[in-house]
Design a protein around this motif. Structure first.
Motif, PDB file in Angstrom:
ATOM      1  N   THR A 137       0.852  -1.192   0.000  1.00 22.55           N
ATOM      2  CA  THR A 137       0.000   0.000   0.000  1.00 22.55           C
ATOM      3  C   THR A 137       0.886   1.239   0.000  1.00 22.55           C
ATOM      4  OG1 THR A 137      -0.453  -0.944   2.163  1.00 22.55           O
ATOM      5  CG2 THR A 137      -2.325   0.067   0.975  1.00 22.55           C
ATOM      6  N   PRO A 138       0.540   2.194  -0.829  1.00 21.04           N
ATOM      7  CA  PRO A 138       1.311   3.445  -0.790  1.00 21.04           C
ATOM      8  C   PRO A 138       1.039   4.184   0.519  1.00 21.04           C
ATOM      9  CG  PRO A 138      -0.526   3.639  -2.315  1.00 21.04           C
ATOM     10  CD  PRO A 138      -0.520   2.224  -1.825  1.00 21.04           C
ATOM     11  N   LEU A 139       1.943   5.094   0.863  1.00 27.14           N
ATOM     12  CA  LEU A 139       1.781   5.850   2.100  1.00 27.14           C
ATOM     13  C   LEU A 139       0.517   6.699   2.036  1.00 27.14           C
ATOM     14  CD1 LEU A 139       3.268   6.497   4.768  1.00 27.14           C
ATOM     15  CD2 LEU A 139       4.251   8.472   3.601  1.00 27.14           C
ATOM     16  N   LEU A 140       0.369   7.382   0.907  1.00 25.34           N
ATOM     17  CA  LEU A 140      -0.806   8.234   0.750  1.00 25.34           C
ATOM     18  C   LEU A 140      -1.381   7.992  -0.634  1.00 25.34           C
ATOM     19  CD1 LEU A 140      -2.151  10.783   2.351  1.00 25.34           C
ATOM     20  CD2 LEU A 140      -1.218  12.046   0.428  1.00 25.34           C
TER      21      LEU A 140
ATOM     22  N   VAL B 202     -10.667  21.128  -8.966  1.00 22.71           N
ATOM     23  CA  VAL B 202      -9.958  19.865  -9.098  1.00 22.71           C
ATOM     24  C   VAL B 202     -10.945  18.850  -9.656  1.00 22.71           C
ATOM     25  CG1 VAL B 202      -8.719  18.052  -7.874  1.00 22.71           C
ATOM     26  CG2 VAL B 202      -8.479  20.409  -7.128  1.00 22.71           C
ATOM     27  N   GLN B 203     -10.544  18.162 -10.711  1.00 23.62           N
ATOM     28  CA  GLN B 203     -11.478  17.251 -11.362  1.00 23.62           C
ATOM     29  C   GLN B 203     -10.876  15.868 -11.510  1.00 23.62           C
ATOM     30  OE1 GLN B 203     -13.720  18.947 -14.625  1.00 23.62           O
ATOM     31  NE2 GLN B 203     -12.385  20.721 -14.628  1.00 23.62           N
ATOM     32  N   GLY B 204     -11.205  15.009 -10.579  1.00 24.83           N
ATOM     33  CA  GLY B 204     -10.787  13.613 -10.685  1.00 24.83           C
ATOM     34  C   GLY B 204      -9.288  13.408 -10.666  1.00 24.83           C
ATOM     35  N   VAL B 205      -8.629  13.927  -9.636  1.00 24.93           N
ATOM     36  CA  VAL B 205      -7.184  13.749  -9.532  1.00 24.93           C
ATOM     37  C   VAL B 205      -6.880  12.499  -8.716  1.00 24.93           C
ATOM     38  CG1 VAL B 205      -5.122  14.685  -8.423  1.00 24.93           C
ATOM     39  CG2 VAL B 205      -6.541  16.150  -9.865  1.00 24.93           C
ATOM     40  N   SER B 206      -6.060  11.626  -9.265  1.00 29.97           N
ATOM     41  CA  SER B 206      -5.604  10.447  -8.528  1.00 29.97           C
ATOM     42  C   SER B 206      -4.089  10.461  -8.493  1.00 29.97           C
ATOM     43  CB  SER B 206      -6.079   9.165  -9.211  1.00 29.97           C
ATOM     44  OG  SER B 206      -7.488   9.137  -9.248  1.00 29.97           O
ATOM     45  N   LEU B 207      -3.537  10.390  -7.293  1.00 26.58           N
ATOM     46  CA  LEU B 207      -2.086  10.412  -7.144  1.00 26.58           C
ATOM     47  C   LEU B 207      -1.698   9.483  -6.007  1.00 26.58           C
ATOM     48  CD1 LEU B 207      -1.460  14.270  -7.269  1.00 26.58           C
ATOM     49  CD2 LEU B 207      -0.698  12.643  -8.989  1.00 26.58           C
ATOM     50  N   THR B 208      -0.492   8.990  -6.041  1.00 26.68           N
ATOM     51  CA  THR B 208      -0.007   8.206  -4.913  1.00 26.68           C
ATOM     52  C   THR B 208       1.329   8.755  -4.458  1.00 26.68           C
ATOM     53  OG1 THR B 208       1.057   6.663  -6.413  1.00 26.68           O
ATOM     54  CG2 THR B 208      -1.125   6.055  -5.593  1.00 26.68           C
ATOM     55  N   LEU B 209       1.569   8.614  -3.183  1.00 29.01           N
ATOM     56  CA  LEU B 209       2.844   9.031  -2.603  1.00 29.01           C
ATOM     57  C   LEU B 209       3.407   7.839  -1.854  1.00 29.01           C
ATOM     58  CD1 LEU B 209       4.832  11.383  -1.784  1.00 29.01           C
ATOM     59  CD2 LEU B 209       3.425  11.617   0.269  1.00 29.01           C
ATOM     60  N   ASN B 210       4.592   7.410  -2.268  1.00 24.90           N
ATOM     61  CA  ASN B 210       5.212   6.281  -1.573  1.00 24.90           C
ATOM     62  C   ASN B 210       6.103   6.778  -0.458  1.00 24.90           C
ATOM     63  OD1 ASN B 210       4.061   4.337  -3.351  1.00 24.90           O
ATOM     64  ND2 ASN B 210       5.580   4.993  -4.887  1.00 24.90           N
ATOM     65  N   GLU B 211       6.414   5.853   0.453  1.00 27.06           N
ATOM     66  CA  GLU B 211       7.219   6.225   1.608  1.00 27.06           C
ATOM     67  C   GLU B 211       8.595   6.737   1.164  1.00 27.06           C
ATOM     68  OE1 GLU B 211       6.484   3.786   4.783  1.00 27.06           O
ATOM     69  OE2 GLU B 211       7.391   5.271   6.119  1.00 27.06           O
TER      70      GLU B 211
ATOM     71  N   ILE C 244      -9.140  10.262   0.116  1.00 26.28           N
ATOM     72  CA  ILE C 244      -7.709  10.328   0.362  1.00 26.28           C
ATOM     73  C   ILE C 244      -7.403   9.306   1.440  1.00 26.28           C
ATOM     74  CG2 ILE C 244      -5.801  11.793   1.130  1.00 26.28           C
ATOM     75  CD1 ILE C 244      -7.487  14.195   0.159  1.00 26.28           C
ATOM     76  N   LEU C 245      -6.486   8.385   1.156  1.00 25.28           N
ATOM     77  CA  LEU C 245      -6.184   7.314   2.097  1.00 25.28           C
ATOM     78  C   LEU C 245      -4.760   7.447   2.592  1.00 25.28           C
ATOM     79  CD1 LEU C 245      -7.560   4.406  -0.120  1.00 25.28           C
ATOM     80  CD2 LEU C 245      -8.780   5.522   1.744  1.00 25.28           C
ATOM     81  N   PHE C 246      -4.591   7.263   3.900  1.00 24.62           N
ATOM     82  CA  PHE C 246      -3.250   7.200   4.479  1.00 24.62           C
ATOM     83  C   PHE C 246      -3.028   5.780   4.955  1.00 24.62           C
ATOM     84  CE2 PHE C 246      -0.578   7.386   8.337  1.00 24.62           C
ATOM     85  CZ  PHE C 246       0.590   7.854   7.756  1.00 24.62           C
ATOM     86  N   LYS C 247      -2.063   5.096   4.390  1.00 24.21           N
ATOM     87  CA  LYS C 247      -1.798   3.685   4.674  1.00 24.21           C
ATOM     88  C   LYS C 247      -3.092   2.871   4.597  1.00 24.21           C
ATOM     89  CE  LYS C 247       2.361   4.139   7.454  1.00 24.21           C
ATOM     90  NZ  LYS C 247       2.923   4.164   8.799  1.00 24.21           N
ATOM     91  N   GLY C 248      -3.913   3.173   3.598  1.00 23.13           N
ATOM     92  CA  GLY C 248      -5.146   2.420   3.396  1.00 23.13           C
ATOM     93  C   GLY C 248      -6.334   2.876   4.225  1.00 23.13           C
ATOM     94  N   LYS C 249      -6.087   3.785   5.197  1.00 19.59           N
ATOM     95  CA  LYS C 249      -7.206   4.269   6.025  1.00 19.59           C
ATOM     96  C   LYS C 249      -7.668   5.638   5.510  1.00 19.59           C
ATOM     97  CE  LYS C 249      -4.964   3.774   9.989  1.00 19.59           C
ATOM     98  NZ  LYS C 249      -3.826   2.861   9.832  1.00 19.59           N
TER      99      LYS C 249
ATOM    100  N   MET D 265       7.643  19.416  14.454  1.00 22.81           N
ATOM    101  CA  MET D 265       7.571  19.200  15.906  1.00 22.81           C
ATOM    102  C   MET D 265       6.790  17.946  16.281  1.00 22.81           C
ATOM    103  SD  MET D 265       9.419  21.400  17.348  1.00 22.81           S
ATOM    104  CE  MET D 265       9.077  21.204  19.077  1.00 22.81           C
ATOM    105  N   LEU D 266       5.751  17.625  15.520  1.00 26.74           N
ATOM    106  CA  LEU D 266       4.909  16.479  15.886  1.00 26.74           C
ATOM    107  C   LEU D 266       5.382  15.192  15.223  1.00 26.74           C
ATOM    108  CD1 LEU D 266       1.376  18.122  15.699  1.00 26.74           C
ATOM    109  CD2 LEU D 266       2.723  17.626  17.733  1.00 26.74           C
ATOM    110  N   ASP D 267       6.549  15.265  14.560  1.00 29.46           N
ATOM    111  CA  ASP D 267       7.103  14.078  13.941  1.00 29.46           C
ATOM    112  C   ASP D 267       6.140  13.468  12.916  1.00 29.46           C
ATOM    113  OD1 ASP D 267       9.113  12.406  13.560  1.00 29.46           O
ATOM    114  OD2 ASP D 267       8.812  11.164  15.344  1.00 29.46           O
ATOM    115  N   PRO D 268       5.687  14.266  11.956  1.00 31.70           N
ATOM    116  CA  PRO D 268       4.712  13.764  10.979  1.00 31.70           C
ATOM    117  C   PRO D 268       5.379  12.853   9.954  1.00 31.70           C
ATOM    118  CG  PRO D 268       5.392  15.950  10.348  1.00 31.70           C
ATOM    119  CD  PRO D 268       6.122  15.637  11.633  1.00 31.70           C
ATOM    120  N   LYS D 269       4.553  12.102   9.228  1.00 34.86           N
ATOM    121  CA  LYS D 269       5.097  11.216   8.201  1.00 34.86           C
ATOM    122  C   LYS D 269       5.214  11.947   6.858  1.00 34.86           C
ATOM    123  CE  LYS D 269       5.106   7.955  11.113  1.00 34.86           C
ATOM    124  NZ  LYS D 269       5.175   9.017  12.141  1.00 34.86           N
ATOM    125  N   ILE D 270       4.267  12.858   6.648  1.00 35.45           N
ATOM    126  CA  ILE D 270       4.211  13.545   5.357  1.00 35.45           C
ATOM    127  C   ILE D 270       4.358  15.046   5.581  1.00 35.45           C
ATOM    128  CG2 ILE D 270       2.743  14.053   3.358  1.00 35.45           C
ATOM    129  CD1 ILE D 270       1.293  11.398   3.963  1.00 35.45           C
TER     130      ILE D 270
END
Lengths: 316, 273, 305
Positions: free
Chosen positions: A3-6, A32-41, A73-78, A171-176
């Motif tokens: 699963t991609p990260l996002l 925005v019209q039907g944008v699909s993108l993925t972001l890998n870790e 929009i899914l983050f790690k599938g959620k 500061m919050l140690d985010p992933k993205i």
């Protein structure tokens, strides 16, 4: 495939426009019209395009600052959107943002220390001296000194402010990290410093970036993958090298060709690299010879693979 | 430099009025109500009566001092109420937008359309005269400009990076309005409040003059003017001195408001590294 | 020194700008622009490039003021002119294009009227005649349907169109000198390319000299024959554009050229670090004049060092 990260799936954002006086129906601006993108870790995905192309709206949707009209929009599938979306507070640990204007992005009435530490208390990560410790750490990490914590934002230069903005986002140690034009408001000589800092941080902290930018030279330098947006749609997408060595969609070609590049100008070599081949009888979408109307429906089209990772939008 | 001068003069005048009000009982040579000496009515200013005496032989100076208590209470408390209402409505309307914004906007426009004095008169008519109802009447009728300023400042702030960043960091809307927006609009709101103090003092005078404010014999600058109205020819000092007191108060607080606008600018507090 | 210089349209000599009588923003800047030449001033924010342009037009905002030097425009020192004479020069013989066309245009007047105004004020035409000329002017800046567009208000136009209107206003009276301060910074890249092309085309046709102020080396390289590099209130280097990019002399220029991300500079194998400016130029070298400035007309010793 893992699963991609996002994952952004078929994101659509419409803005209702005020009704014309008395007559006419409500119109919507299709940002925005039907944008699909993925972001890998660990990857840097750049979204490029000109003002009004929907790149910022896409970024704001990822941050939860803009409610999508449809799509998810899914983050790690959620899911990050819809009924099961995380709260604002939960979301803060997932993605953070660096803003374009370093002058408007820091509260002028709070010290740098307070700007950075407040989130730690909110999320119950650290309080009191432990928090100041973390603030001092973070300040050194972004190239400032711990004693900068007692100062107010207006005492810093643009480049330093952008460092503070980056520190706040981390500061919050985010992933993205969503970088919204992170260097476009800065002087040329400062840009290099901030870009280097961002690349260093990405490596040491294992961050994933979504960078919104119109500056193609910065994009080429930093990105792993690039998506080109035009009037609300992704018209070309691929790894950075395919996009810059084989720009194929007419809009991408025009964008790259418009960059005033001193070396190319002076050497008289303004030629663009060749485009990749597209299937015979296929036509690019949208037609760039006339300006699309952002209020109208677009013609049916799809992203078609023209290389290992390289896709371009063709009319169906 | 000029602004500094404003601030100093404003502070000075405001301080005079505040000291006069707070220490009226110690400073005043006579009691404002009981010490009525009908034999010595309408006396011009003299050593015994610095500002002369009024139609009932009361010491105008003492009454002006005690009147300051009423005027200041009215000015400060009613402005406090106004600022709180105006800021709360304005910030929330600007921040949330939507139907709430429309509602607040409509309400503000209605308030601006009705002359505030007329509105205050109506409230006074319902509540009856006296200091508490005066405070409520003036406190409920003058928040529209504060509200407008708070709303427009909030609108321009809410899309700035630092407010967005606070949202992204997970802060709640209440927290953001309190810690991010309020400190950045407190300057103009405070200035509005200070400028409004003068207006409230004048409104008190007007309402008392119309007979619905502070009930005689309790002294207020407004009802002193009412009383002196008939003696304008015989004893002008009975009207001149409360009028002067109103003038000094309004001028003082207006200058103070002006000066504070400058002082509250964060760039004035630069600490050089 | 002046013997080696052919009759320049603009000759800035030892220009100093400061607050009060201290010259602390611009410490003696000198350069010449020949008739029909496009001269670039490049620098970062705070380098003094914008106030140089503004002072030529006499548009410095208080408390900034010219504290020394001279600005010779067509061999006449504009600093010695009175306010009225300067105003007459502005818009007529010298004109300006600003960065933000929205704020530079009057939102309450149609663009046609704003262009026509130039002809009425400076050429004494009647409004009817001027209006015809305005439509013509819109046509020369390639605004489609100029007749119709002349009746539009600024907010009805896109950023690029507005900047074209600004150019039409600036060039309406065929000035000898156009000062363009970051004319395309607020525009999208593809629009920027078109606007730059338009400025180059029109100025070449009319023989208008251009002082182009920009932070963007790409824009400068695209437009200018000669470039002056400004840093901390000094003109630290002046060269032919090509020479500047090939052999920058001042350490600051070298740093500036090396520190920018360049299109096509990345190699497939790795994502390298960019060179940072302060790795190449020490702080003590910043804002200092090089011993000599090299110009196409020979060595030009910088005055007032």
């Amino acid at each position: 495939m893992s699963t991609p990260l996002l994952e952004i799936r078929d994101l659509t954002v419409h803005f209702p426009l005020p009704k014309p006086f008395l007559f006419g129906s409500t119109r919507v601006l299709k940002a925005v019209q039907g944008v699909s993108l993925t972001l890998n870790e660990g990857e840097c995905l750049s979204i490029v395009g000109e003002s009004g192309c929907g790149k910022s709206t896409t970024a704001l949707s990822v941050m939860g600052l803009q409610e999508p009209t449809s799509g998810e929009i899914l983050f790690k599938g959620k899911p990050l959107t819809g009924p099961n979306a995380p709260t604002r507070k939960e979301r803060a640990r997932i993605a953070q943002m660096v803003f374009q204007d370093p002058y408007a992005s820091l509260n002028p009435r709070q010290t740098v220390g307070r700007i950075l530490a407040a989130q730690l208390a909110l999320h119950d990560i650290a309080h009191g001296s432990e928090a100041s410790h973390r603030v001092a750490d973070m300040l050194s990490r972004v190239g400032l000194t711990p004693d900068h914590a007692d100062r107010y934002p207006h005492e810093f230069s643009g480049g330093q402010r952008q460092r503070i903005g980056i520190a706040r986002a981390l500061m919050l140690d985010p992933k993205i990290l969503v970088l919204d034009e992170p260097v476009s408001a800065l002087d040329v000589s400062i840009q290099a410093q901030i870009i280097n800092l961002l690349m260093d941080l990405q490596e040491t902290l294992g961050l994933s970036y979504i960078m919104i930018s119109h500056d193609l030279s910065v994009v080429e330098h930093v990105s792993d993958r690039v998506a080109v947006m035009y009037f609300g749609r992704v018209v070309e997408e691929g790894d950075w090298h395919s996009i810059f060595s084989r720009p194929t969609h007419p809009y991408t070609r025009r964008l790259i060709g418009s960059v005033p590049d001193p070396d190319a100008i002076l050497s008289g070599d303004r030629g663009l690299p060749d485009a990749a081949e597209i299937p015979r009888n296929a036509r690019f979408s949208p037609d760039v010879s006339r300006k699309p109307d952002p209020h109208e429906n677009v013609e049916p089209s799809q992203l078609v693979s023209i290389g290992a990772t390289h896709r371009v939008r063709l009319a169906q | 430099m000029r602004l500094r001068f404003n601030l100093v003069l404003g502070l000075l005048l405001a301080a005079i009025v505040i000291i006069a009000g707070v220490f009226a009982a110690w400073i005043a040579p006579y009691h404002p109500i009981i010490d009525a000496d009908l034999m010595n009515s309408e006396m011009p200013p003299s050593w015994e009566h610095w500002m002369g005496t009024d139609g009932q032989g009361r010491d105008v100076f003492s009454r002006v001092l005690y009147g300051a208590q009423v005027s200041l209470t009215v000015g400060l408390v009613s402005q406090l109420i106004n600022s709180c209402i105006g800021t709360a409505l304005g910030v929330s309307a600007g921040y949330f937008g939507g139907w709430w914004d429309d509602l607040v906007n409509g309400l503000t426009n209605v308030m601006l359309a009705i002359p505030s004095l007329v509105f205050a008169l109506a409230i006074m008519a319902v509540l009856g005269p006296g200091l508490p109802s005066l405070l409520i009447a003036l406190g409920l009728t003058n928040w529209s400009w504060t509200c407008r300023i708070a709303r427009s400042s909030t609108l321009s702030l809410k899309n700035q990076g630092f407010v967005q960043a606070a949202k992204v960091a997970g802060f709640g809307d209440g927290n953001i309005m309190r810690t991010q927006i309020l400190p950045n609009i407190i300057g103009p709101v405070l200035v509005m409040a200070t400028l409004g103090i003068g207006g409230a003092v004048l409104a008190e005078a007007a309402l008392s003059f119309l007979g619905v404010g502070i009930r005689p014999p309790q002294p207020s600058w407004g009802n002193m003017l009412t009383d002196a109205r008939e003696l304008l020819r015989a004893a002008p000092w009975a009207a001149v001195f409360p009028g002067l007191a109103i003038f000094i108060t309004v001028l003082g607080f207006n200058l103070l408001g002006d000066g504070m606008r400058d002082l509250l600018d964060p760039h004035m507090r630069t600490r050089r590294a | 020194m002046s013997k080696t210089v052919p009759a320049s349209i603009l000759s800035v000599r030892d220009l100093r700008i400061g607050i009060g009588n201290q010259s602390d923003l611009l410490h003696g800047v000198s350069f010449d622009i020949l008739p029909g030449e496009t001269y670039g001033l490049v620098g970062e924010s705070g380098s003094g490039k914008s106030i140089t342009g503004l002072s030529v037009l006499g548009l410095l905002k208080r408390p900034l003021q010219v504290t020394g030097g001279s600005i010779l425009f067509r061999e006449q020192d504009v600093l010695k002119l009175n306010k009225r004479e300067r105003r007459r020069l502005r818009g007529d013989r010298m004109a300006m294009v600003f960065q933000e066309p929205m704020t530079a245009l009057n939102p309450l007047a149609t663009v046609g009227r704003q262009i026509a105004e130039m002809f009425v004020v400076h050429r004494g035409l009647s409004w009817a005649q001027a209006r015809l000329k305005a439509v013509e002017a819109l046509e020369t800046v390639h605004v489609p349907a100029p007749d119709e567009r002349a009746r539009s208000y600024p907010h009805q136009l896109s950023g690029g169109m507005r900047q074209r209107v600004m150019i039409a206003i600036a060039l309406a009276c065929r000035p000898d000198l156009l000062i363009a301060d970051e004319p395309t910074t607020a525009l999208d890249v593809t629009v920027q390319a078109e606007v730059l092309k338009l400025i180059a085309e029109l100025c070449q046709r009319e023989g208008t000299a251009v002082l182009l102020v920009s932070h963007d080396l790409g824009v400068i390289a695209n437009m200018c024959r000669r470039v002056g590099v400004m840093d901390r209130g000094r003109l630290v280097e002046e060269q032919d554009t090509r020479a500047l990019f090939e052999t920058p002399l001042h350490p600051y220029t070298r740093g500036l050229l090396a520190a920018r991300p360049r299109l096509g500079s990345r190699t497939i194998s790795e994502r390298g670090r960019l060179t940072e400016l302060d790795e190449l130029v020490a702080d003590t070298q910043r804002g200092r004049d090089a011993p000599t400035l090299v110009t196409p007309r020979g060595m030009l010793a910088e005055a007032g060092r």
